[in-house]
Design a protein around this motif. Structure first.
Motif, PDB file in Angstrom:
ATOM      1  N   GLU A   1      -8.137 -13.736  22.380  1.00 56.75           N
ATOM      2  CA  GLU A   1      -7.615 -13.090  21.167  1.00 56.75           C
ATOM      3  C   GLU A   1      -8.652 -12.162  20.533  1.00 56.75           C
ATOM      4  N   ILE A   2      -9.922 -12.603  20.478  1.00 61.60           N
ATOM      5  CA  ILE A   2     -10.972 -11.779  19.860  1.00 61.60           C
ATOM      6  C   ILE A   2     -11.233 -10.521  20.693  1.00 61.60           C
ATOM      7  N   GLU A   3     -11.217 -10.662  22.019  1.00 60.87           N
ATOM      8  CA  GLU A   3     -11.437  -9.492  22.880  1.00 60.87           C
ATOM      9  C   GLU A   3     -10.281  -8.492  22.722  1.00 60.87           C
ATOM     10  N   LEU A   4      -9.039  -9.011  22.660  1.00 60.78           N
ATOM     11  CA  LEU A   4      -7.887  -8.129  22.424  1.00 60.78           C
ATOM     12  C   LEU A   4      -7.984  -7.462  21.062  1.00 60.78           C
ATOM     13  N   ALA A   5      -8.370  -8.236  20.035  1.00 58.74           N
ATOM     14  CA  ALA A   5      -8.497  -7.694  18.674  1.00 58.74           C
ATOM     15  C   ALA A   5      -9.530  -6.565  18.641  1.00 58.74           C
ATOM     16  N   LYS A   6     -10.665  -6.782  19.324  1.00 64.08           N
ATOM     17  CA  LYS A   6     -11.736  -5.766  19.360  1.00 64.08           C
ATOM     18  C   LYS A   6     -11.233  -4.470  19.998  1.00 64.08           C
ATOM     19  N   GLN A   7     -10.547  -4.615  21.142  1.00 62.79           N
ATOM     20  CA  GLN A   7     -10.113  -3.420  21.874  1.00 62.79           C
ATOM     21  C   GLN A   7      -8.932  -2.721  21.202  1.00 62.79           C
ATOM     22  N   ILE A   8      -8.038  -3.491  20.562  1.00 58.99           N
ATOM     23  CA  ILE A   8      -6.884  -2.879  19.882  1.00 58.99           C
ATOM     24  C   ILE A   8      -7.337  -2.171  18.602  1.00 58.99           C
ATOM     25  N   ALA A   9      -8.326  -2.725  17.904  1.00 58.52           N
ATOM     26  CA  ALA A   9      -8.877  -2.059  16.713  1.00 58.52           C
ATOM     27  C   ALA A   9      -9.497  -0.717  17.110  1.00 58.52           C
ATOM     28  N   LYS A  10     -10.161  -0.715  18.273  1.00 55.16           N
ATOM     29  CA  LYS A  10     -10.765   0.524  18.797  1.00 55.16           C
ATOM     30  C   LYS A  10      -9.656   1.533  19.141  1.00 55.16           C
ATOM     31  N   PHE A  11      -8.564   1.028  19.711  1.00 55.70           N
ATOM     32  CA  PHE A  11      -7.421   1.873  20.051  1.00 55.70           C
ATOM     33  C   PHE A  11      -6.791   2.458  18.788  1.00 55.70           C
ATOM     34  N   GLY A  12      -6.752   1.650  17.707  1.00 53.09           N
ATOM     35  CA  GLY A  12      -6.195   2.104  16.427  1.00 53.09           C
ATOM     36  C   GLY A  12      -6.957   3.276  15.850  1.00 53.09           C
ATOM     37  N   GLU A  13      -8.290   3.263  16.038  1.00 51.49           N
ATOM     38  CA  GLU A  13      -9.130   4.355  15.534  1.00 51.49           C
ATOM     39  C   GLU A  13      -8.758   5.695  16.171  1.00 51.49           C
ATOM     40  N   SER A  14      -8.289   5.635  17.412  1.00 48.41           N
ATOM     41  CA  SER A  14      -7.979   6.884  18.132  1.00 48.41           C
ATOM     42  C   SER A  14      -6.578   7.404  17.839  1.00 48.41           C
ATOM     43  N   CYS A  15      -5.761   6.621  17.088  1.00 51.85           N
ATOM     44  CA  CYS A  15      -4.396   7.063  16.764  1.00 51.85           C
ATOM     45  C   CYS A  15      -4.404   7.904  15.486  1.00 51.85           C
ATOM     46  N   PRO A  16      -3.780   9.086  15.492  1.00 55.72           N
ATOM     47  CA  PRO A  16      -3.899   9.987  14.336  1.00 55.72           C
ATOM     48  C   PRO A  16      -2.983   9.647  13.157  1.00 55.72           C
ATOM     49  N   GLY A  17      -1.808   9.104  13.405  1.00 54.99           N
ATOM     50  CA  GLY A  17      -0.807   8.917  12.346  1.00 54.99           C
ATOM     51  C   GLY A  17      -1.068   7.699  11.477  1.00 54.99           C
ATOM     52  N   LEU A  18      -0.094   7.423  10.583  1.00 54.62           N
ATOM     53  CA  LEU A  18      -0.193   6.261   9.696  1.00 54.62           C
ATOM     54  C   LEU A  18      -0.056   4.943  10.460  1.00 54.62           C
ATOM     55  N   GLU A  19       0.424   5.027  11.724  1.00 54.68           N
ATOM     56  CA  GLU A  19       0.576   3.813  12.535  1.00 54.68           C
ATOM     57  C   GLU A  19      -0.760   3.106  12.767  1.00 54.68           C
ATOM     58  N   GLN A  20      -1.868   3.876  12.650  1.00 54.76           N
ATOM     59  CA  GLN A  20      -3.175   3.270  12.932  1.00 54.76           C
ATOM     60  C   GLN A  20      -3.465   2.095  12.006  1.00 54.76           C
ATOM     61  N   TYR A  21      -2.911   2.144  10.756  1.00 56.36           N
ATOM     62  CA  TYR A  21      -3.141   1.035   9.823  1.00 56.36           C
ATOM     63  C   TYR A  21      -2.496  -0.245  10.344  1.00 56.36           C
ATOM     64  N   SER A  22      -1.243  -0.141  10.839  1.00 61.26           N
ATOM     65  CA  SER A  22      -0.560  -1.344  11.338  1.00 61.26           C
ATOM     66  C   SER A  22      -1.155  -1.801  12.672  1.00 61.26           C
TER      67      SER A  22
ATOM     68  N   MET B   1       0.828  -1.216   0.000  1.00 59.66           N
ATOM     69  CA  MET B   1       0.000   0.000   0.000  1.00 59.66           C
ATOM     70  C   MET B   1       0.859   1.261   0.000  1.00 59.66           C
ATOM     71  N   GLY B   2       2.133   1.127   0.399  1.00 58.90           N
ATOM     72  CA  GLY B   2       3.024   2.282   0.380  1.00 58.90           C
ATOM     73  C   GLY B   2       3.531   2.726   1.728  1.00 58.90           C
ATOM     74  N   LEU B   3       3.164   2.027   2.815  1.00 55.86           N
ATOM     75  CA  LEU B   3       3.677   2.393   4.139  1.00 55.86           C
ATOM     76  C   LEU B   3       5.149   1.993   4.248  1.00 55.86           C
ATOM     77  N   SER B   4       5.903   2.720   5.038  1.00 59.91           N
ATOM     78  CA  SER B   4       7.319   2.384   5.227  1.00 59.91           C
ATOM     79  C   SER B   4       7.464   1.395   6.387  1.00 59.91           C
ATOM     80  N   VAL B   5       8.605   0.702   6.420  1.00 61.15           N
ATOM     81  CA  VAL B   5       8.862  -0.292   7.472  1.00 61.15           C
ATOM     82  C   VAL B   5       8.839   0.337   8.871  1.00 61.15           C
ATOM     83  N   PRO B   6       9.479   1.516   9.099  1.00 60.57           N
ATOM     84  CA  PRO B   6       9.418   2.107  10.454  1.00 60.57           C
ATOM     85  C   PRO B   6       7.993   2.391  10.926  1.00 60.57           C
TER      86      PRO B   6
END
Length: 549
Positions: free
Chosen positions: A418-439, A121-126
């Protein structure tokens, strides 16, 4: 004028001819990701109670039929450097908590597959690495909130059996109740007053071919696959002397020569030797010893005097067995055949020769469980491969008990954690502003690999199972909802007693993430050409001879 062939430009001109160099995303990163995914795919089908067995034939042509990821990886001898990093991560998990090797492989393989999508997609490794590390830290932070059970009493066989059942079910599905009870009884019986001092080596395993798994039993003490040397086969209230030397005449310090002139002198000389040996055996018997264990050969003459004095003689070839026996009966191993002091003697309730199947065994048993320092599980099965698999299941069970002595917390199994962690981490990703949210979101998606693998191996539809689990986890008090691998329905893992150790999950997530970040950070592979020099001679060759001689 002779033509000169110019060397290849760039990096290659610095290296010896024949060396290889791969760099960039296409040549290095994607190549490494592909190797790691292939490795994860190999062990994925061996995950869970319905995991398939792998038939592995190692370099010395020994056959292994098992679904234990640690054994598969050990015997495969993986050579690819990137795949080796994932293997090392799983081995570290095995060393740290004794379990969770397959989880590390599956999770790392899923993360790398999704990382490849992000790179395309074009994201860098860092950016990807930072996102994965942030998601890992968040997962470790959330994990204590998912704890659904704490093992209150490690001295209760019933409580420990429930705690160990899940880990044993993944190796021996159908026998988990019986084996968990047997392992729990063995571990609880020798648990020291300071539980942190519990040693995995205190649980020994003896494999006896024949009968079935349900015929396996626990011995409070040690069992050896040998028979007694003496005529006496059973001794109660045994006082044991352990010798590392042969049960025979003591050798003199220096060599000597005896000049014998006639038959009478020869007879007197041999009679003198016999009297000396008889006196030695009698001195041992006079101390109250009624069982002798020898680490060397037992001479016929010494055995004759032992039978005369009603002394039981057992021979053990292994110095490790001698050391463990000394620990079991609280004895001191003596290097010379001298009479032991009361402090050097070992004590045991019963020493007996028994027959299990068609094998004679010698058992050193403590009737009072609290007296035993080492317990032995006598495992029975119809084939050698099943016995080896049973031994691995016991090893996993004992290691899980060791983990419980360090941390009694447990999280829900069956994919619920694993599913509970996945649910909560996906929610956490939504709140992150940078490109890191995709990873971060991809990290959450990678956690789905565990319930997917469970469902696939059980013959269920993985997509349908994961969607059902997500729906159940949206409800109130749905954090413990997992998949029933028999029916595909959603169940409460905590109520059904399907529990994983908290420490196993903690270390598996951390080690898998570290391995993935390391693999992604490699952007160049350089393979130097092997150094020159004379090749070793053929099997029948000679260094000094030329080929034409």
């Amino acid at each position: 004028m002779a033509f000169s062939v110019p060397k290849a430009p760039g990096f290659a001109q610095m290296m010896k001819q024949g060396s290889k160099n791969y760099q960039g995303l296409e040549e290095a990163v994607y190549r490494n990701i592909g190797a790691c995914q292939e490795l994860a795919k190999t062990t994925r089908s061996a995950f869970g109670p319905h995991g398939m067995n792998k038939m592995v034939i190692n370099h010395i042509e020994k056959l292994f039929v098992t679904n234990d990821a640690a054994t598969i990886l050990k015997e495969l001898e993986v050579q690819h450097p990137a795949a080796k990093m994932i293997v090392i991560a799983s081995q570290m998990c095995e060393q740290e908590v004794g379990d969770g090797t397959n989880f590390v492989l599956i999770f790392a393989g899923a993360m790398l597959g999704l990382a490849e999508e992000l790179l395309r997609m074009g994201l860098s490794v860092p950016e990807i690495s930072e996102g994965f590390e942030a998601a890992c830290d968040k997962a470790i932070e959330l994990l204590p909130d998912l704890v659904c059970n704490t093992v209150s009493d490690l001295r209760s066989v019933e409580t420990v059996t429930k705690a160990l059942k899940t880990s044993i079910a993944s190796k021996q599905y159908g026998n988990e109740d019986f084996l968990a009870g047997l392992i729990a009884e063995a571990c609880v019986g020798i648990l020291p007053s300071n539980r942190i001092q519990f040693s995995v080596d205190s649980i020994r395993v003896s494999k006896l071919l024949g009968a079935g798994v349900q015929s396996s039993k626990l011995v409070n003490g040690m069992l050896f696959l040998r028979e007694c040397e003496s005529d006496l086969k059973t001794v109660k209230d045994a006082k044991v002397a352990v010798y590392t030397c042969p049960f025979d005449m003591l050798n003199t310090e220096t060599k000597g020569t005896v000049l014998i002139k006639n038959a009478k002198e020869l007879l007197n000389f041999s009679t003198g030797e016999e009297d000396l040996l008889s006196a030695q055996v009698k001195a041992i018997v006079d101390t109250g010893v009624n069982v002798v264990v020898s680490g060397g050969k037992v001479s016929d003459l010494a055995l004759h005097f032992a039978n005369q004095h009603k002394l039981m003689v057992v021979r053990l070839n292994s110095k490790w067995d001698l050391r463990r026996l000394c620990k079991t009966i609280n004895a001191t191993a003596l290097p010379r055949m001298t009479a032991p002091t009361p402090e050097e003697m070992g004590h045991c309730s019963v020493v007996r020769q028994d027959e299990i199947g068609d094998r004679n065994v010698v058992i050193f048993e403590h009737l009072a469980k609290e007296d035993s320092r080492i317990n032995t599980l006598a495992l029975r099965a119809s084939t050698e491969n099943i016995l080896d698999d049973l031994e691995r299941a016991v090893d996993d069970g004992v290691n899980n008990f060791k983990v419980l002595t360090r941390d009694q917390r447990q999280v829900p199994g069956a994919g619920a954690c694993e599913i509970e962690l996945a649910k909560q981490i996906a929610k956490f990703g939504e709140s992150c502003p940078g490109l890191e949210q995709y990873s971060i979101k991809k990290f959450a998606q990678a956690l789905e690999a565990v319930p997917r693998a469970l469902a696939e191996n059980a013959g269920l539809n993985p997509t349908e199972v994961v969607s059902k689990l997500y729906a159940a986890h949206q409800e109130e008090n749905g954090a413990n909802k997992g998949v029933d691998i028999e029916t595909g329905d959603v169940i409460d893992a905590a109520e059904d007693g399907i529990l994983d150790q908290y420490l196993t999950k903690h270390w598996a997530i951390r080690l898998a993430t570290n391995a993935v970040v390391t693999v992604l950070s490699v952007d160049q592979i350089i393979m130097a050409k092997a150094a020159g020099g004379p090749k070793p001679p053929k099997q029948s060759g000679d260094w000094d001879k030329d080929d034409d001689e």
